[in-house]
Design a protein around this motif. Structure first.
Motif, PDB file in Angstrom:
ATOM      1  N   LYS A 134      50.146  46.959  27.774  1.00  0.00           N
ATOM      2  CA  LYS A 134      49.908  47.098  29.213  1.00  0.00           C
ATOM      3  C   LYS A 134      48.530  47.659  29.520  1.00  0.00           C
ATOM      4  O   LYS A 134      47.984  47.435  30.611  1.00  0.00           O
ATOM      5  CB  LYS A 134      50.983  47.987  29.845  1.00  0.00           C
ATOM      6  CG  LYS A 134      50.977  49.436  29.396  1.00  0.00           C
ATOM      7  CD  LYS A 134      52.080  50.220  30.067  1.00  0.00           C
ATOM      8  CE  LYS A 134      52.109  51.671  29.625  1.00  0.00           C
ATOM      9  NZ  LYS A 134      50.891  52.399  29.993  1.00  0.00           N
ATOM     10  N   ASP A 135      47.943  48.387  28.560  1.00  0.00           N
ATOM     11  CA  ASP A 135      46.619  48.973  28.779  1.00  0.00           C
ATOM     12  C   ASP A 135      45.491  47.960  28.627  1.00  0.00           C
ATOM     13  O   ASP A 135      44.372  48.205  29.091  1.00  0.00           O
ATOM     14  CB  ASP A 135      46.379  50.124  27.800  1.00  0.00           C
ATOM     15  CG  ASP A 135      47.333  51.287  28.028  1.00  0.00           C
ATOM     16  OD1 ASP A 135      47.765  51.474  29.177  1.00  0.00           O
ATOM     17  OD2 ASP A 135      47.649  51.995  27.047  1.00  0.00           O
ATOM     18  N   ILE A 136      45.759  46.848  27.953  1.00  0.00           N
ATOM     19  CA  ILE A 136      44.687  45.899  27.663  1.00  0.00           C
ATOM     20  C   ILE A 136      44.894  44.552  28.354  1.00  0.00           C
ATOM     21  O   ILE A 136      44.129  43.613  28.108  1.00  0.00           O
ATOM     22  CB  ILE A 136      44.531  45.682  26.145  1.00  0.00           C
ATOM     23  CG1 ILE A 136      45.791  45.034  25.554  1.00  0.00           C
ATOM     24  CG2 ILE A 136      44.207  46.995  25.435  1.00  0.00           C
ATOM     25  CD1 ILE A 136      45.589  44.526  24.131  1.00  0.00           C
ATOM     26  N   VAL A 137      45.937  44.448  29.198  1.00  0.00           N
ATOM     27  CA  VAL A 137      46.161  43.187  29.900  1.00  0.00           C
ATOM     28  C   VAL A 137      44.992  42.920  30.845  1.00  0.00           C
ATOM     29  O   VAL A 137      44.681  43.734  31.716  1.00  0.00           O
ATOM     30  CB  VAL A 137      47.490  43.210  30.681  1.00  0.00           C
ATOM     31  CG1 VAL A 137      47.581  42.018  31.615  1.00  0.00           C
ATOM     32  CG2 VAL A 137      48.665  43.199  29.715  1.00  0.00           C
ATOM     33  N   ARG A 138      44.353  41.794  30.646  1.00  0.00           N
ATOM     34  CA  ARG A 138      43.191  41.400  31.442  1.00  0.00           C
ATOM     35  C   ARG A 138      43.445  39.977  31.946  1.00  0.00           C
ATOM     36  O   ARG A 138      43.335  39.022  31.177  1.00  0.00           O
ATOM     37  CB  ARG A 138      41.931  41.458  30.593  1.00  0.00           C
ATOM     38  CG  ARG A 138      40.623  41.294  31.349  1.00  0.00           C
ATOM     39  CD  ARG A 138      39.452  41.220  30.376  1.00  0.00           C
ATOM     40  NE  ARG A 138      39.373  42.397  29.541  1.00  0.00           N
ATOM     41  CZ  ARG A 138      38.660  43.487  29.835  1.00  0.00           C
ATOM     42  NH1 ARG A 138      37.950  43.515  30.958  1.00  0.00           N
ATOM     43  NH2 ARG A 138      38.651  44.522  29.016  1.00  0.00           N
ATOM     44  N   PRO A 139      43.827  39.819  33.217  1.00  0.00           N
ATOM     45  CA  PRO A 139      44.145  38.469  33.712  1.00  0.00           C
ATOM     46  C   PRO A 139      43.004  37.491  33.485  1.00  0.00           C
ATOM     47  O   PRO A 139      41.825  37.858  33.487  1.00  0.00           O
ATOM     48  CB  PRO A 139      44.397  38.693  35.209  1.00  0.00           C
ATOM     49  CG  PRO A 139      44.750  40.147  35.328  1.00  0.00           C
ATOM     50  CD  PRO A 139      43.957  40.845  34.271  1.00  0.00           C
TER      51      PRO A 139
ATOM     52  N   TRP B  71      48.930  33.530  33.443  1.00  0.00           N
ATOM     53  CA  TRP B  71      49.631  34.743  33.873  1.00  0.00           C
ATOM     54  C   TRP B  71      51.145  34.566  33.788  1.00  0.00           C
ATOM     55  O   TRP B  71      51.662  33.451  33.828  1.00  0.00           O
ATOM     56  CB  TRP B  71      49.210  35.118  35.283  1.00  0.00           C
ATOM     57  CG  TRP B  71      49.657  36.492  35.706  1.00  0.00           C
ATOM     58  CD1 TRP B  71      50.505  36.812  36.719  1.00  0.00           C
ATOM     59  CD2 TRP B  71      49.273  37.736  35.113  1.00  0.00           C
ATOM     60  NE1 TRP B  71      50.676  38.164  36.805  1.00  0.00           N
ATOM     61  CE2 TRP B  71      49.932  38.767  35.820  1.00  0.00           C
ATOM     62  CE3 TRP B  71      48.445  38.085  34.036  1.00  0.00           C
ATOM     63  CZ2 TRP B  71      49.781  40.113  35.489  1.00  0.00           C
ATOM     64  CZ3 TRP B  71      48.299  39.426  33.723  1.00  0.00           C
ATOM     65  CH2 TRP B  71      48.955  40.418  34.444  1.00  0.00           C
ATOM     66  N   GLU B  72      51.844  35.722  33.663  1.00  0.00           N
ATOM     67  CA  GLU B  72      53.297  35.710  33.548  1.00  0.00           C
ATOM     68  C   GLU B  72      53.964  35.165  34.812  1.00  0.00           C
ATOM     69  O   GLU B  72      53.441  35.303  35.916  1.00  0.00           O
ATOM     70  CB  GLU B  72      53.816  37.130  33.273  1.00  0.00           C
ATOM     71  CG  GLU B  72      53.271  37.773  32.006  1.00  0.00           C
ATOM     72  CD  GLU B  72      53.870  37.198  30.740  1.00  0.00           C
ATOM     73  OE1 GLU B  72      54.804  36.372  30.837  1.00  0.00           O
ATOM     74  OE2 GLU B  72      53.404  37.563  29.642  1.00  0.00           O
ATOM     75  N   LYS B  73      55.127  34.576  34.624  1.00  0.00           N
ATOM     76  CA  LYS B  73      55.945  34.120  35.735  1.00  0.00           C
ATOM     77  C   LYS B  73      57.272  34.900  35.709  1.00  0.00           C
ATOM     78  O   LYS B  73      57.748  35.263  34.641  1.00  0.00           O
ATOM     79  CB  LYS B  73      56.229  32.618  35.613  1.00  0.00           C
ATOM     80  CG  LYS B  73      54.984  31.732  35.514  1.00  0.00           C
ATOM     81  CD  LYS B  73      54.157  31.770  36.774  1.00  0.00           C
ATOM     82  CE  LYS B  73      53.055  30.704  36.744  1.00  0.00           C
ATOM     83  NZ  LYS B  73      52.061  30.911  35.692  1.00  0.00           N
ATOM     84  N   PRO B  74      57.889  35.183  36.854  1.00  0.00           N
ATOM     85  CA  PRO B  74      57.427  34.820  38.200  1.00  0.00           C
ATOM     86  C   PRO B  74      56.340  35.768  38.690  1.00  0.00           C
ATOM     87  O   PRO B  74      56.322  36.950  38.353  1.00  0.00           O
ATOM     88  CB  PRO B  74      58.700  34.966  39.043  1.00  0.00           C
ATOM     89  CG  PRO B  74      59.463  36.049  38.354  1.00  0.00           C
ATOM     90  CD  PRO B  74      59.207  35.873  36.886  1.00  0.00           C
ATOM     91  N   CYS B  75      55.455  35.252  39.518  1.00  0.00           N
ATOM     92  CA  CYS B  75      54.338  36.043  40.031  1.00  0.00           C
ATOM     93  C   CYS B  75      54.819  37.160  40.943  1.00  0.00           C
ATOM     94  O   CYS B  75      54.123  38.174  41.103  1.00  0.00           O
ATOM     95  CB  CYS B  75      53.358  35.144  40.771  1.00  0.00           C
ATOM     96  SG  CYS B  75      52.580  33.906  39.692  1.00  0.00           S
ATOM     97  N   SER B  76      55.982  37.007  41.540  1.00  0.00           N
ATOM     98  CA  SER B  76      56.508  38.061  42.402  1.00  0.00           C
ATOM     99  C   SER B  76      56.851  39.306  41.597  1.00  0.00           C
ATOM    100  O   SER B  76      56.809  40.424  42.113  1.00  0.00           O
ATOM    101  CB  SER B  76      57.753  37.555  43.145  1.00  0.00           C
ATOM    102  OG  SER B  76      58.742  37.128  42.221  1.00  0.00           O
ATOM    103  N   PHE B  77      57.173  39.132  40.320  1.00  0.00           N
ATOM    104  CA  PHE B  77      57.486  40.268  39.455  1.00  0.00           C
ATOM    105  C   PHE B  77      56.224  40.826  38.817  1.00  0.00           C
ATOM    106  O   PHE B  77      56.080  42.037  38.672  1.00  0.00           O
ATOM    107  CB  PHE B  77      58.487  39.831  38.377  1.00  0.00           C
ATOM    108  CG  PHE B  77      58.980  40.950  37.507  1.00  0.00           C
ATOM    109  CD1 PHE B  77      59.996  41.785  37.932  1.00  0.00           C
ATOM    110  CD2 PHE B  77      58.417  41.177  36.260  1.00  0.00           C
ATOM    111  CE1 PHE B  77      60.456  42.825  37.129  1.00  0.00           C
ATOM    112  CE2 PHE B  77      58.862  42.215  35.448  1.00  0.00           C
ATOM    113  CZ  PHE B  77      59.890  43.035  35.896  1.00  0.00           C
TER     114      PHE B  77
END
Length: 314
Positions: free
Chosen positions: A210-215, A237-243
């Motif tokens: 989570k510290d290195i996630v760079r969209p 990017w991860e789906k669903p985008c609402s989450f």
């Protein structure tokens, strides 16, 4: 074949100075750790064979017989400053018997890799989402451009993570089996040993995914109205985008300027995927990049549209 033995004397430091220490790294490889490199001299005892054979033995350093000759099953070599070496022992008829490589690690300085920043350190890691492989990279200093990775490993909670070194030795890609819906309990620990000749430096980094996630770069960036720009979440990017929500940094800079300009015409933050630009000039660059909304980690790369009156290039 026997591993070349290191005779540890006096509780210790193999006749090394009281401030130095000797540690095994892998089979046939040891690291002499010294506090500084100026005028250091350490005596390191080596044993060729441990089977009590009485045959005559002579030694070479980096394939060259030592002068004056160094003979005997048990010997002591002198390591000055960072002048390690590959010490091999041979029978009287020249037959190879065993070897060890001595690297020197200066504990008070790092000169092989370029520091990215005090916060980032020497290694930068990133991943475009929560479930894909992550990458880590580094840059060598100009005077050590020929330095090579000797050994590296990545682990989490004692489990080894498989990694592949880039062909040019400037980074790795690691396949971490991470569940994007599960909270991380343990950090990833990365250790990289890099050598230049017989100088060895060790670089470490510890992080959560989570510290290195760079969209990644934004998709479908376009001007959808007179002054309205719209875009989509990155394809990676991860789906669903609402989450997995994203925030967006928007910037308008002067025509022909970079999105990294520190003198923008306009700057704003939004969680919407569209933005209306209200500026007087008809020539400008519209820039937008994404950041994880919940962790507020690093921003992804800029995406941009160059506006020249009615001509728009995204």
């Amino acid at each position: 074949m026997d591993v070349l033995l290191l005779v540890v004397l006096c509780g210790g430091l193999c006749y090394a100075s009281s401030e130095s220490s000797l540690e095994p790294l892998t089979d046939h490889v040891v690291v002499l750790k010294v506090p500084h490199k100026v005028r250091t001299e350490d005596h390191v005892p080596l044993v060729c064979r441990n089977d009590n054979q009485t045959q005559a033995v002579f030694w070479k350093k980096d394939g060259v017989e030592l002068k004056p000759p160094l003979q005997g099953n048990q010997v002591t070599v002198v390591v000055e400053e960072v002048d390690g070496g590959n010490y091999s022992c041979h029978s009287s008829d020249g037959q190879y018997l065993n070897h060890t490589v001595i690297f020197v690690h200066v504990e008070t300085e790092k000169v092989i890799l370029r520091e990215i920043s005090p916060e980032e350190g020497y290694i930068q890691c990133s991943v475009p989402n929560y479930s894909g492989p992550f990458r880590c990279s580094w840059s060598r200093t100009a005077s050590r451009s020929n330095a090579a990775v000797l050994l590296l490993n990545a682990t989490r909670n004692g489990r080894e993570i498989p990694c592949e070194l880039d062909a040019d030795g400037s980074g790795i890609q690691c396949e971490e089996d991470n569940c994007p819906y599960k909270e991380e309990q343990h950090r990833i620990f990365l250790t990289t040993h890099i050598r230049r000749y017989y100088r060895l430096e060790t670089y470490t980094k510890a992080f959560y995914i989570k510290d290195i996630v760079r969209p990644g770069a934004l998709s479908n960036l376009q001007r959808s109205g007179a002054n309205v720009f719209s875009w989509s979440y990155p394809d990676s990017w991860e789906k669903p985008c609402s989450f997995y929500g994203l925030n967006f940094q928007v910037k308008v800079v002067r025509h022909a300027q970079s999105c990294d300009s520190e003198a923008p015409i306009l700057g704003n933050n939004t969680d919407d995927t569209k933005f209306e630009v209200n500026v007087k000039t008809k020539k400008y660059v519209f820039c937008v990049r994404a950041q994880d909304r919940y962790t507020e980690g690093p921003f992804g790369p800029w995406s941009n549209c160059v506006v020249n009156k009615d001509d728009v290039s995204c």
